[in-house]
Structures are given as structure tokens and as C-alpha cells.
Design an enzyme around this catalytic site. Structure first.
Site, PDB file in Angstrom:
ATOM      1  N   THR A 130     -13.083   4.764  14.585  1.00 48.02           N
ATOM      2  CA  THR A 130     -14.339   4.602  15.339  1.00 48.02           C
ATOM      3  C   THR A 130     -14.115   3.553  16.425  1.00 48.02           C
ATOM      4  OG1 THR A 130     -15.551   5.117  13.336  1.00 48.02           O
ATOM      5  CG2 THR A 130     -16.789   4.033  15.094  1.00 48.02           C
TER       6      THR A 130
ATOM      7  N   GLY B  99     -24.550  -1.665   3.839  1.00 48.27           N
ATOM      8  CA  GLY B  99     -23.371  -2.502   4.018  1.00 48.27           C
ATOM      9  C   GLY B  99     -22.172  -1.612   4.211  1.00 48.27           C
TER      10      GLY B  99
ATOM     11  N   LEU C 105     -16.559  11.040   7.266  1.00 50.29           N
ATOM     12  CA  LEU C 105     -16.512  10.999   5.802  1.00 50.29           C
ATOM     13  C   LEU C 105     -17.294   9.815   5.251  1.00 50.29           C
ATOM     14  CD1 LEU C 105     -14.423   8.650   4.585  1.00 50.29           C
ATOM     15  CD2 LEU C 105     -12.717  10.239   5.365  1.00 50.29           C
ATOM     16  N   ARG C 106     -17.854  10.042   4.069  1.00 47.67           N
ATOM     17  CA  ARG C 106     -18.564   8.991   3.353  1.00 47.67           C
ATOM     18  C   ARG C 106     -17.694   8.526   2.197  1.00 47.67           C
ATOM     19  NH1 ARG C 106     -22.889  12.908   1.305  1.00 47.67           N
ATOM     20  NH2 ARG C 106     -20.964  14.103   1.293  1.00 47.67           N
TER      21      ARG C 106
ATOM     22  N   CYS D 125     -18.530   0.263   7.749  1.00 49.94           N
ATOM     23  CA  CYS D 125     -18.850   1.095   8.922  1.00 49.94           C
ATOM     24  C   CYS D 125     -20.195   0.757   9.562  1.00 49.94           C
ATOM     25  CB  CYS D 125     -18.816   2.560   8.521  1.00 49.94           C
ATOM     26  SG  CYS D 125     -17.229   3.031   7.808  1.00 49.94           S
TER      27      CYS D 125
ATOM     28  N   LYS E 243       0.835  -1.202   0.000  1.00 51.91           N
ATOM     29  CA  LYS E 243       0.000   0.000   0.000  1.00 51.91           C
ATOM     30  C   LYS E 243       0.873   1.257   0.000  1.00 51.91           C
ATOM     31  CE  LYS E 243      -3.834  -0.421   2.560  1.00 51.91           C
ATOM     32  NZ  LYS E 243      -4.542  -0.529   3.845  1.00 51.91           N
TER      33      LYS E 243
ATOM     34  N   THR F  44     -10.955  -0.574  12.840  1.00 54.30           N
ATOM     35  CA  THR F  44     -11.485  -1.238  14.042  1.00 54.30           C
ATOM     36  C   THR F  44     -12.561  -2.224  13.568  1.00 54.30           C
ATOM     37  OG1 THR F  44     -13.016   0.632  14.309  1.00 54.30           O
ATOM     38  CG2 THR F  44     -11.051   0.644  15.674  1.00 54.30           C
TER      39      THR F  44
ATOM     40  N   ASN G 188     -23.849   6.899  13.255  1.00 51.30           N
ATOM     41  CA  ASN G 188     -23.993   5.750  12.358  1.00 51.30           C
ATOM     42  C   ASN G 188     -25.187   4.884  12.757  1.00 51.30           C
ATOM     43  OD1 ASN G 188     -21.972   6.528  10.678  1.00 51.30           O
ATOM     44  ND2 ASN G 188     -20.522   4.923  11.239  1.00 51.30           N
TER      45      ASN G 188
HETATM   46  C1  UGA Z   1     -21.014   5.933   6.694  1.00 52.77           C
HETATM   47  C2  UGA Z   1     -21.570   7.263   7.209  1.00 52.77           C
HETATM   48  O1  UGA Z   1     -22.559   7.746   6.302  1.00 52.77           O
HETATM   49  C3  UGA Z   1     -20.452   8.290   7.352  1.00 52.77           C
HETATM   50  O2  UGA Z   1     -20.963   9.490   7.894  1.00 52.77           O
HETATM   51  C4  UGA Z   1     -19.389   7.717   8.289  1.00 52.77           C
HETATM   52  O3  UGA Z   1     -18.290   8.592   8.424  1.00 52.77           O
HETATM   53  C5  UGA Z   1     -18.880   6.410   7.716  1.00 52.77           C
HETATM   54  O4  UGA Z   1     -19.984   5.485   7.573  1.00 52.77           O
HETATM   55  C6  UGA Z   1     -17.862   5.850   8.666  1.00 52.77           C
HETATM   56  O5  UGA Z   1     -18.235   5.433   9.763  1.00 52.77           O
HETATM   57  O6  UGA Z   1     -16.677   5.931   8.373  1.00 52.77           O
HETATM   58  P1  UGA Z   1     -20.300   5.030   4.280  1.00 52.77           P
HETATM   59  O7  UGA Z   1     -20.043   3.708   4.944  1.00 52.77           O
HETATM   60  O8  UGA Z   1     -19.303   5.560   3.312  1.00 52.77           O
HETATM   61  O9  UGA Z   1     -20.491   6.180   5.392  1.00 52.77           O
HETATM   62  O10 UGA Z   1     -21.663   4.856   3.485  1.00 52.77           O
HETATM   63  P2  UGA Z   1     -23.121   5.506   3.523  1.00 52.77           P
HETATM   64  O11 UGA Z   1     -23.226   6.530   2.486  1.00 52.77           O
HETATM   65  O12 UGA Z   1     -23.522   5.841   4.895  1.00 52.77           O
HETATM   66  O13 UGA Z   1     -23.972   4.243   3.050  1.00 52.77           O
HETATM   67  C7  UGA Z   1     -24.014   3.072   3.860  1.00 52.77           C
HETATM   68  C8  UGA Z   1     -24.910   2.034   3.245  1.00 52.77           C
HETATM   69  O14 UGA Z   1     -26.272   2.427   3.376  1.00 52.77           O
HETATM   70  C9  UGA Z   1     -24.690   1.756   1.756  1.00 52.77           C
HETATM   71  O15 UGA Z   1     -24.686   0.364   1.562  1.00 52.77           O
HETATM   72  C10 UGA Z   1     -25.877   2.412   1.103  1.00 52.77           C
HETATM   73  O16 UGA Z   1     -26.235   1.799  -0.098  1.00 52.77           O
HETATM   74  C11 UGA Z   1     -26.950   2.217   2.161  1.00 52.77           C
HETATM   75  N1  UGA Z   1     -28.084   3.165   2.070  1.00 52.77           N
HETATM   76  C12 UGA Z   1     -27.863   4.499   2.220  1.00 52.77           C
HETATM   77  C13 UGA Z   1     -29.366   2.683   1.856  1.00 52.77           C
HETATM   78  O17 UGA Z   1     -29.583   1.460   1.744  1.00 52.77           O
HETATM   79  N2  UGA Z   1     -30.397   3.585   1.804  1.00 52.77           N
HETATM   80  C14 UGA Z   1     -30.222   4.903   1.932  1.00 52.77           C
HETATM   81  O18 UGA Z   1     -31.216   5.653   1.881  1.00 52.77           O
HETATM   82  C15 UGA Z   1     -28.915   5.383   2.147  1.00 52.77           C
END
Ligand code: UGA
Length: 436
Positions: free
Chosen positions: A121, A260, A149-150, A263, A35, A85, A211
Site C-alpha cells: 500500500t 487497529g 486481504l484481511r 493497515c 523468517k 510501508t 481502507n
Molecule cells: C484491512 C482491510 O479490511 C483489508 O481489506 C485490507 O486489505 C487490509 O486492511 C490491508 O490494508 O492490508 P485488516 O487490517 O486485516 O484488513 O483488518 P480488518 O478486518 O479491516 O479490521 C481492522 C480493525 O477494525 C480491527 O481492529 C477490527 O477489530 C476493527 N473493526 C472492524 C471494528 O472495530 N468494527 C468493525 O465493525 C469492524
């Protein structure tokens, strides 16, 4: 400022590059030599829009370098802990091995006045334990500064976050830690980014409860989609209608195959485990239900596919569009899309799966699956097509084009992202989740 970032995964690599982009002098450190080699040559080890560009410009500026050697953290004033984590194998709780190893490994290289900043986290209580370790061996301070962050928006979320949270010790140490962090985040603070300065426990809990709330919101709408299916109601319209209430809001109310990633799933499980340790299991017992609702969505999508071919899926060709846990990512950790592909394959279907970015990661985990580089190839002669990650190229599929390629005419919309009217008008049977 001179900064070190320990851990160069999705969080750390983006943080290191973004901080350098903002003008800091940064060293990113990771135990994974492969990496580090990639990052040093300006290549991102994973797909994240905008990351390659800022990596290249920060490296060219001389403000960003990478190393496998923790001693290279020496001389930095601030040290970010950005290691993973993950969920412990066979348990619900978080595995803190990497966080503990990073902090313990860093301690010998700390100098008076340094600030160690946790971004990973962690279960509530971790920062206080680590602060004791840090202060027992050095005159350095510790702060907890959770990251929100997302994936897919990681660079923008890091450079211009929607809020900053500092968990700091009490008294003058806390004031000092706050001053240092304010200097790190001068750019974001200059644009009036909201700042919450609090204690360690609150900062740790802000992250996991955020979360947990997002996961609950998604499972809530998925539960409504189950009721919609039982009653002929339309969950998409329902979400629009309740979303107009500003107290509820429309975002994160998209029903589908569920959440999924690295996080949300592991964070709600780790939160439940930590609450149980604290004797407060019942306070978050609902998160177990949130998890079950979420996992049930995968069964629903698999059932829709099986029913689409009359109940006998063996040897039927299924085109699975999407493998990443969400679009604009190559991350397949706990991905509902990949899980659906694996389950259908397990039932004897001839699965051909595709994804614009996540095939290499999927193949590594599930070499038994057949992959196609393009949607057209996956779709060719399929008996049924299922969309499980809402990449734009799948949302924009033109039904009549797809008709000329497939054998069957049923599309399962595992993300409620397609237009049922257009697909039905082109002669397709359309099935979503909680859509009549
Ligand atoms: C998530 C949080 O949104 C961030 O704020 C956080 O910083 C991050 O975890 C983390 O802990 O590091 P992320 O895992 O990138 O971010 O993804 P999300 O955009 O939250 O989506 C999570 C899942 O929910 C995806 O599988 C998405 O498809 C699903 N989802 C999202 C749905 O099924 N429906 C929705 O309406 C929104």
C-alpha cells in the site's frame, strides 16, 4: 509461471504460498534470515489460519522456496513487491524505504519482458516514480496490483479475492502487463472475479480509499455509540436497523474499542499526509476526525474500567481478555486491546492480560505487563474483567463459570460482543459502548 515475491511478511508470505498452491513456481525473498529459515521449514512466522497447511503442501510440491538473496529473483517472469510501508517515526506519512530498496535491489536481476508488480500500500504517485526507475535500467514493465486481504482470512482472500485491480501503463505496455497478470490470476478469473484495469494512480487510490472508507464506517458507528451513551439509546440495535438499508450495510458497523492493526490506522494517516502534499488536505480532513474518534474509544474503555471499581484503579486486579487487534490474528500492531492493557497498567492497576495467540508479540513490546496463558488464570480474583478482542472463547464465556473465579462482578465489553441479558441474569454489572 515463475514468480518471485519480495517481502515475506503478512502479505508476502501468504501471497507466495497461495500462488504456489495455485500451481505457480514461486520464490519468496526477505532480508530477515530468521523468517526465511522458518518459512523454508514450512513454519509460518505469524499466526494465520490455513497458512501452515498451504506452506507445507507447496514446499512439498517443490513449487515454493524461500531465500534471503535477491539474485534468486532472476529467472522469474513476474516479481511481486510485498514489503511493508509503515508509518514514518514521528510523522503521519508512509515510509517508502523498503519499497524503494526492494525495487532498486531487484533492478539488476530483471530481464527483458519481466513484470514488476507492486502489491504494497503506497501513497498515490509512487508507482509512476518506480516505473521510471524500472524502465531506466531495464526493458521490464511495472504494474500496481493492490491487495485487499484481511488478516485471519488472508489465504482465502488471496486464493479467491473479491476483486482484482490492475494499475497499468497506457498503450501496448499496459496490454502486455494485463495479459501477464491475467495469466497469474487465471484461477480467480475463471470464477468471474470482478476485474478493474486502470492507471497507476487509480489503482493506488483504490486501496487507500477502500481502507479510508472502512475506517470511516467504524468511526461513524463509534461516534453514534457516544451519542447513544449520552441518550440511553442502543448502538447495536441502531446498527442493525440502519444496516438493513442495502446502501449502508451491516458489516463494519460494530462499535467498540476501535480499529487497529498494521493497515487502517497508518493508511488513513498516510493518505492525509499525501493529500496535504498534493494541496488537497481539506478533501480528506475528515480522516483526522476518524482517527480521533477511533483513539477516543480506548479512553472510553479505560474510563469504564476505572469507574467499575469506583474511580480508584490503583492495585485493583483487571483481567484483560484479548491483545491482538482482532481475533484470529497474533498481530498487535497499533492494537487497541494491547493499548488498553498498557494504559491500565500505567494507572497502577494489576493487569493480567491474556490472548490465545498474541502474548509473545505483546510481551516483546511490553514486558512490563503480566500475562496469563488462559482466560481462567487471567480472570482469577479479578476486580473487573474487560473484553477487548472478540475471540470466540471470550464470546462464549459462561457468566456463572466466571462468577466462581472472580472477586468483582463487573464485565466491560469493549467489543459489544457479549450478551448483556445473560451476564446481568447471572448477577453481573455489564457495560458496553453505547449500550444501555
Ligand atoms: C484491512 C482491510 O479490511 C483489508 O481489506 C485490507 O486489505 C487490509 O486492511 C490491508 O490494508 O492490508 P485488516 O487490517 O486485516 O484488513 O483488518 P480488518 O478486518 O479491516 O479490521 C481492522 C480493525 O477494525 C480491527 O481492529 C477490527 O477489530 C476493527 N473493526 C472492524 C471494528 O472495530 N468494527 C468493525 O465493525 C469492524
Amino acid at each position: 509461471m515463475k514468480l518471485s515475491v519480495i517481502g515475506c511478511g503478512y502479505l508476502g508470505a501468504v501471497h507466495a504460498a497461495s500462488m504456489a498452491e495455485l500451481g505457480h513456481d514461486v520464490v519468496g525473498i526477505d532480508v530477515d534470515a530468521g523468517k526465511i529459515e522458518l518459512l523454508s521449514s514450512g513454519k509460518a512466522p505469524f499466526f494465520e489460519p490455513g497458512l501452515p497447511e498451504i506452506l507445507a503442501s507447496a514446499i512439498a510440491s517443490g513449487r515454493l522456496r524461500f531465500s534471503t538473496d535477491l539474485s534468486d529473483a532472476q529467472g522469474s517472469a513476474v516479481h511481486f513487491i510485498a514489503v511493508g510501508t509503515p508509518q514514518r517515526k514521528g510523522e503521519q506519512a508512509a515510509d517508502l524505504t523498503y519499497v524503494n530498496a526492494a525495487v532498486e535491489g531487484l533492478i539488476p536481476f530483471l530481464t527483458d519482458g519481466d513484470l514488476v508488480v507492486g502489491k504494497s500500500t503506497v501513497p498515490v504517485g509512487t508507482a509512476a516514480d518506480l516505473a521510471e526507475k524500472v524502465s531506466a535500467h531495464s526493458n521490464a514493465l511495472l504494474a500496481w496490483n493492490p491487495e485487499f486481504l484481511r488478516e485471519g482470512f488472508a489465504v482465502q482472500d488471496t486464493i479467491a479475492p473479491d476483486r482484482l485491480v490492475y494499475g497499468v501503463p497506457s498503450g501496448v505496455d499496459g496490454e502486455r502487463a494485463t495479459e501477464i497478470l491475467n495469466e497469474v490470476y487465471t484461477s480467480a478469473l475463471s470464477t468471474s472475479t470482478p476485474l478493474v484495469v486502470t492507471d497507476y494512480a487509480t489503482a493506488e487510490l483504490v486501496k487507500v480509499s477502500a481502507n479510508a472508507f472502512l475506517a470511516t464506517k467504524i468511526s461513524f458507528i463509534n461516534a453514534m455509540s457516544e451519542i447513544a451513551d449520552a441518550t440511553g439509546a442502543d448502538v447495536t440495535k441502531l446498527a442493525d436497523a440502519i444496516g438493513f438499508d442495502a446502501r449502508i450495510g451491516r458489516r463494519f458497523l460494530n462499535a467498540g474499542v476501535g480499529f487497529g492493526g498494521g493497515c487502517l490506522p497508518k493508511d488513513i494517516r498516510a493518505f492525509t499526509a499525501r493529500a496535504e502534499e498534493l494541496g488537497r488536505g481539506e478533501s480528506v480532513a475528515f480522516l483526522k476526525e476518524v482517527d480521533s474518534i477511533n483513539l477516543r474509544q480506548r479512553d472510553r474503555v479505560v474510563d469504564l474500567v476505572v469507574n467499575a471499581v469506583g474511580g480508584e484503579i490503583y492495585e485493583k486486579k483487571v483481567a484483560v481478555l484479548g491483545l491482538a487487534f482482532k481475533p484470529d490474528s497474533d498481530d498487535v500492531r497499533d492494537s487497541p486491546a494491547l493499548d488498553v492493557a498498557v494504559r491500565l497498567h500505567g494507572l497502577g492497576a494489576r493487569v493480567v492480560a491474556t490472548d490465545p495467540e498474541a502474548i509473545p508479540n505483546s510481551r516483546r513490546l511490553h514486558p512490563q505487563l503480566q500475562f496469563a496463558d488462559e482466560a481462567r488464570l487471567a480472570i482469577a480474583d479479578a476486580d473487573v474483567v474487560v473484553v477487548v478482542t472478540e475471540w470466540n472463547e471470550y464470546r462464549n464465556l459462561v457468566p456463572s463459570d466466571v462468577s466462581s473465579l472472580t472477586h468483582g462482578r463487573t464485565i466491560i465489553d469493549g467489543r459489544n460482543t457479549l450478551d448483556p441479558v445473560a451476564w446481568r441474569a447471572a448477577g453481573w454489572t455489564y457495560r458496553g459502548l453505547g449500550r444501555p
